[in-house]
Design an enzyme around this catalytic site. Structure first.
Site, short mmCIF file in Angstrom:
data_model
loop_
_atom_site.label_atom_id
_atom_site.label_comp_id
_atom_site.label_asym_id
_atom_site.label_seq_id
_atom_site.Cartn_x
_atom_site.Cartn_y
_atom_site.Cartn_z
N HIS A 150 0.87 -1.18 0.00
CA HIS A 150 0.00 0.00 0.00
C HIS A 150 0.91 1.23 0.00
O HIS A 150 1.75 1.39 0.88
CB HIS A 150 -0.91 -0.01 1.22
CG HIS A 150 -1.84 1.16 1.23
ND1 HIS A 150 -3.08 1.13 0.64
CD2 HIS A 150 -1.69 2.41 1.73
CE1 HIS A 150 -3.66 2.31 0.79
NE2 HIS A 150 -2.85 3.11 1.45
N CYS A 151 0.73 2.11 -1.01
CA CYS A 151 1.63 3.26 -1.15
C CYS A 151 1.00 4.50 -0.50
O CYS A 151 -0.11 4.89 -0.87
CB CYS A 151 1.88 3.52 -2.64
SG CYS A 151 2.80 5.04 -2.92
N VAL A 152 1.72 5.10 0.45
CA VAL A 152 1.16 6.28 1.14
C VAL A 152 1.19 7.52 0.25
O VAL A 152 0.47 8.48 0.51
CB VAL A 152 1.91 6.58 2.47
CG1 VAL A 152 1.66 5.49 3.49
CG2 VAL A 152 3.39 6.80 2.24
N GLY A 174 -1.97 6.85 -1.84
CA GLY A 174 -3.14 6.53 -1.01
C GLY A 174 -3.82 5.26 -1.47
O GLY A 174 -4.94 4.97 -1.04
N LYS A 175 -3.18 4.49 -2.38
CA LYS A 175 -3.77 3.26 -2.91
C LYS A 175 -2.73 2.14 -2.90
O LYS A 175 -1.53 2.40 -2.76
CB LYS A 175 -4.24 3.46 -4.38
CG LYS A 175 -5.17 4.61 -4.58
CD LYS A 175 -6.58 4.32 -4.11
CE LYS A 175 -7.35 5.63 -4.05
NZ LYS A 175 -8.67 5.58 -3.65
#
Ligand SMILES: [Zn+2]
Ligand SMILES: [Zn+2]
Length: 283
Positions: free
Chosen positions: A121-123, A126-127
């Protein structure tokens, strides 16, 4: 073309909203800085050099923001594919989705769904990153690095133009502008200019580190999650591993994120190292 809803675009978790806001704000500040501070110092407005550099900058920006957008809006689930009701070997049951989910997929509690061939999950978007959007994610990183490299080139030219000398203090200011400013090497440059130049240096180093990390895993046919768990069953050789992520028309995706490049797999069935294809009867 279907309209994208705001709830798809915006990050759900507060912890993601800050990095996404930071990335987008920094992008706007960087564009304003290059256009209104660096460009007028280096080039005559609308001269040939000005127009060429503007075109290069726009191309890099278009590819970064396009890949960023598509990595956010792409559906990462199995979509209309019907998943089997009988649990097959290597498949698992997700109690949150109440579904049997394919090998390599896992549930993300931020996105609140099972993601096919989930990487992480990539901050900053956000997805999640998974089977359907890893190409966009990697191209976003590559264009971020190219954009930062290009901005650093312009900023070094700009610093040289402003200081007009090349001793060791100036070299420090080139590569660590804020340090140059703190030690008073750059009286003719403002703190904000030095801060923005430093951000570009940090951005280049971070994006290169992320490309190195993710490309090394892609070449080995591993996701970040599989690497953490020591799972190594899906390595098909580096060429096929690359095609699995970038698609059959990988040589065209450099021009635009909207160029179609079909992926060989569906994100549900995988060829394992022993070449045995999992045959699952949809039920
Ligand atoms: Zn799930
Ligand atoms: Zn997620």
């Amino acid at each position: 073309m279907a309209l994208i809803k705001w709830e798809v675009l915006l990050p759900k978790k507060f912890g993601d909203k800050i990095p996404v806001l930071f990335i987008l704000l920094e992008l706007i500040i960087e564009i304003v800085f290059e256009l209104y501070v660096v460009f007028p110092t280096l080039y005559e407005p609308f001269s040939q050099s000005y127009n060429i550099h503007l075109a290069v900058g726009l191309f890099l920006f278009f590819n970064f923001i396009g890949n960023y957008y598509l990595s956010i809006v792409t559906d990462l689930t199995s979509g209309p594919n019907v998943l089997p009701s009988v649990l097959k070997p290597d498949w698992s049951y997700c109690p949150s989705c109440t579904l049997n989910t394919p090998p390599r997929s896992s549930h993300c509690f931020v996105c609140n769904k099972c993601i096919l061939k989930r990487d992480h999950h990539c901050v900053y978007t956000g997805k999640c990153v998974g089977h359907n959007n890893q190409r966009y994610y990697m191209m976003m990183l590559i264009y971020l690095a190219l954009g930062a490299l290009y901005a650093n080139y312009l900023n070094i030219e700009f610093t040289y133009e402003m200081l007009n000398s090349l001793d060791w203090k100036v070299v420090i200011t080139f590569f660590a502008p804020v340090i140059g400013w703190i030690f008073g090497f750059t009286q003719s440059l403002s703190f904000l200019t030095c801060l923005q130049c430093s951000t570009c240096v940090v951005c280049l180093m971070l994006s290169l580190a992320m490309i190195y990390y993710h490309l090394a895993l892609i070449l080995r046919g591993q996701t970040t999650r599989e690497w953490r768990k020591g799972i190594r069953g899906y390595n098909r050789g580096w060429r096929l591993n690359l095609l699995d992520v970038f698609g059959s028309r990988w040589y065209l995706i450099w021009f635009s994120p909207w160029v179609s490049s079909p992926l060989p797999g569906d994100g549900i069935h995988f060829v394992k190292r022993d070449k045995s294809l999992e045959n699952v009867k949809d039920m």
